[in-house]
Structure formats: structure tokens, C-alpha cells
Design an enzyme around this catalytic site. Structure first.
Site, PDB file in Angstrom:
ATOM      1  N   SER A 181       4.342   0.743  13.106  1.00  0.00           N
ATOM      2  CA  SER A 181       3.139   0.024  12.705  1.00  0.00           C
ATOM      3  C   SER A 181       2.537  -0.694  13.912  1.00  0.00           C
ATOM      4  O   SER A 181       2.381  -0.095  14.973  1.00  0.00           O
ATOM      5  CB  SER A 181       3.473  -0.934  11.563  1.00  0.00           C
ATOM      6  OG  SER A 181       2.304  -1.433  10.950  1.00  0.00           O
ATOM      7  N   ASP A 197       1.478   3.969   7.236  1.00  0.00           N
ATOM      8  CA  ASP A 197       2.299   2.991   7.942  1.00  0.00           C
ATOM      9  C   ASP A 197       3.764   3.410   8.017  1.00  0.00           C
ATOM     10  O   ASP A 197       4.381   3.772   7.015  1.00  0.00           O
ATOM     11  CB  ASP A 197       2.188   1.630   7.249  1.00  0.00           C
ATOM     12  CG  ASP A 197       2.647   0.497   8.129  1.00  0.00           C
ATOM     13  OD1 ASP A 197       3.859   0.450   8.433  1.00  0.00           O
ATOM     14  OD2 ASP A 197       1.814  -0.322   8.518  1.00  0.00           O
TER      15      ASP A 197
END
Length: 383
Positions: free
Chosen positions: A52, A214
Site C-alpha cells: 500500500s 490494496d
């Protein structure tokens, strides 16, 4: 202690977790570590693994692995000088037109070409990454011996697997385990955009024939990429904050709001699996003590791995509340519609507050937390 030109023989790994704007904290910790390293010296980690927003910090460090202090300074400058409009569209027209387009897209036929839907449009982030990152430098740093491998993890919405895209010196082979695997590739901006696509907040990214989001989603073993890439020591900079309730209402218990629940889910995605993986690794280390040195030597997969974890000493939500009005009006209205305000207990604000005042505060916190553990960090990294 005399420092070597690089740390490839030490196999130190740096693992940076996700957390949106909270990843500014990682920069503060890295800034402190850079004070322990001589000027113009290479990065003290031969293996970098990020997820991320942590993947963006990881890649930036990889681009400047030959000079750790310079890489950290550039990273710190970026976090202290960009604002929300550098990460996602925040003007009223852009915000609400993006939402409207997503709503209208739901009426399109199944055979129509559709764009990924999301609450916010992070196209500015792609432009920023293309501007500040030179991915060719990663290959150069690997070839020159400053790095062994770099990994970026994203989650496949197509099959639910956690995919670690990695670039290496050729010694690490691709791996495959249940619901996770490592894929050798040439890293680029799209891998970062995929890894940092917070669920529902930012749009998914298509790489080859799969759609990714993500990397913290489906990441059952966040330490796995570093271990598969040869790590013997793992230094983890997390964003798991201590719980400091913003409001205490004695004798008036109330159920959590939907916004609080959504923030709780994000906290779980970004933190819980790391705790489980660290606990699992500690148990394995204890079990290995029961196995003879000869058996461990004959089985290369059986090895003790040390870890060092640093997490923030203060509540990000409490800090974010102080800078709530740094958010553009359009974003505040959008959050208000979901029941999130400056007095909200939801942690969502701290994930989206990409403003220099808030990020600067987290950088200072990370620096202070690391300096308090200077001797322990120096001992662990052998610097």
C-alpha cells in the site's frame, strides 16, 4: 563499528506496511535511522518489502539505495510538501462528478467497457509517481550491489490471491503458497497504484488480465515476501496505533456508528495480519531451538529469523482530529455525508489526510519514537 559498502551479506530486510497518509510515520522512523548512517553510505537493508502506501516509500528508497540519507531526505521532502490534490482530486466539481459517473455506470450494460468505480479518483497520484520516481535506478542499484530485492504486494480481485511483484538480483526464485505467490517482474507505477488502492476509496488497477487493489487485503502473511527473498533479519515499521478514545462517556455506552465500523475494518486490514504473522514467526523460532543444528543445516528452509517492530506511541486519530479543517470543503462534506466529522471516532480521516501539517506531525512522531530506541535499533541493524 566499521560499516561495509553494502549489507547484502547481512540480509537485513525492511518491511513497510500500509495505511494511507499514516505512512508518513514511516518516513520519520527512517529519518532517525539515517542519522545513524554515515553520509553517502548505502541503504542498511538489502531487501525491501512494502504494501500500500508503504510500497511507495519502499520504492522511493530503492531508487536511492546507493545513498540512504539522500533517499530519506527526498522522501521526507515529498511528504512534507504535497497536499491532498497531489494524491486525489479534491475540488467539488471533480469529487462529485466522479461519484456521479460511478452511479451512472451502474446502469450500463454488462458488455460495455467500464471504468473501475471508487469514492475518490487518485489519478493525481499516478502523475506524481511518474514525475518523482525513476524505476531504472532500481536495476542500477541491484546491479551495483546496493540491493538484493524489492517487493511490492497487491491483492488480486480476480482470484483473491496476494501477489508480491518483485525485482531482484536473480537469486530469489518465484514462490507459490496457498492464496499468495511471488511474481518476478520489472516494477513500474501501475504496481504501486494497485498496491495503494484502498478498498472502495481508490479505484482498482488492471495489470495484465487481472484487477488489483490494496496489498493489505488478502495479505495473510505480510512477512512472507521478505522471507522468500532471503531475509535473515526483518525490521518492521508499522502503523498500529495505541487505542486512545477521543471521548469518554461514563455510564452512557453507545453503539459504534457505521463510520466507526468502517474505520475499524481498515485498521484490521492494515494491522491485524502483521500481529498474527509476527506471533507465528516467534513460535517457529522457538520450535527451531528444539531441532539440532545439523538438521537445520541440512534443511535450508528451517532458519531462525530475528525481527524488530516499531509502532507509533500516539493515536493517529487524535492527531488527525486536530487537522480536520485542513481537508478541502468538498472532502469534509463527503465525509459528513457518511457521518464523519472532526469529533468522529472513525479512523478514516487519518487515512485520507494527505496534508503537510498532519504528515509533518507524523514524521516528527516517527523520528522521536525511533530516537528513543536508538541503541536497540543500532544493535539490531549492526550499525
Amino acid at each position: 563499528m566499521t560499516l561495509k559498502r553494502n549489507y547484502l551479506n547481512n540480509k537485513n530486510a525492511l518491511v513497510l506496511t500500509g495505511g494511507g497518509a499514516r505512512a508518513a510515520y514511516q518516513v520519520g522512523v527512517l529519518s532517525a535511522i539515517s542519522k545513524f548512517i554515515p553520509r553517502n553510505h548505502g541503504i542498511p537493508f538489502s531487501i525491501l518489502s512494502g504494501t500500500s502506501a508503504g510500497a511507495i516509500n519502499t520504492t522511493s528508497l530503492a531508487c536511492y539505495a546507493s545513498c540512504f540519507q539522500l533517499g530519506v531526505k527526498k522522501l521526507e521532502w515529498a511528504w512534507k510538501n504535497f497536499n491532498i490534490s497531489s494524491i486525489y482530486h479534491s475540488s467539488p466539481i471533480n469529487v462529485f462528478s466522479h461519484i456521479s459517473q460511478g452511479m451512472l455506470a451502474s446502469f450500463q450494460a454488462d458488455y460495455a467497457n467500464k471504468n473501475p468505480r471508487s469514492l475518490l479518483n487518485n489519478a493525481p497520484l499516478r502523475a506524481l509517481l511518474n514525475q518523482i520516481l525513476d524505476f531504472n535506478r532500481i536495476d542500477n542499484n541491484i546491479a551495483r550491489g546496493y540491493l538484493s530485492a524489492v517487493s511490492i504486494t497487491a491483492s488480486s480481485y480476480s482470484n483473491g490471491d496476494s501477489i508480491s511483484f518483485y525485482q531482484s538480483d536473480g537469486l530469489a526464485l518465484p514462490w507459490s503458497r496457498v492464496k499468495r505467490r511471488g511474481e518476478l517482474c520489472q516494477l513500474n507505477t501501475e504496481h504501486l497504484m494497485a498496491s495503494a488502492a484502498i478498498p472502495m476509496v481508490f479505484p482498482s488497477v488492471k495489470i495484465k488480465n487481472q484487477h488489483f487493489g490494496d496489498g493489505s487485503v488478502h495479505q495473510l502473511s505480510p512477512l512472507s515476501p521478505a522471507i522468500h527473498l532471503g531475509a535473515k533479519k526483518i525490521f518492521v515499521i508499522g502503523v498500529d496505533q495505541p487505542k486512545e478514545p477521543m471521548h469518554t462517556r461514563e455510564n452512557t455506552p453507545h453503539p459504534p456508528s457505521s463510520a466507526t465500523i468502517a474505520g475499524h475494518l481498515l485498521d484490521s486490514i492494515f494491522s491485524d495480519t502483521m500481529h498474527s504473522d509476527l506471533e507465528r514467526m516467534a513460535r517457529i523460532n522457538e520450535t527451531l531451538k528444539l531441532i539440532s543444528a545439523q538438521n537445520r543445516k541440512e534443511n535450508e528452509g528451517l532458519q531462525h529469523i530475528d525481527s524488530f517492530v516499531i509502532n507509533p506511541s500516539h493515536d493517529f486519530n487524535e492527531i488527525a482530529a486536530q487537522y480536520y479543517y485542513d481537508l478541502p470543503l468538498s472532502i469534509r462534506l463527503l465525509l459528513r455525508s457518511a457521518g464523519i466529522g472532526n469529533d468522529s471516532e472513525s479512523s478514516i480521516i487519518s487515512y485520507l489526510l494527505f496534508e503537510k501539517n498532519f504528515c509533518g506531525e507524523l514524521i516528527r512522531l516517527g523520528f522521536a519514537d525511533a530516537m528513543e530506541q536508538e541503541q536497540a535499533i543500532r544493535s539490531f541493524l549492526d550499525i
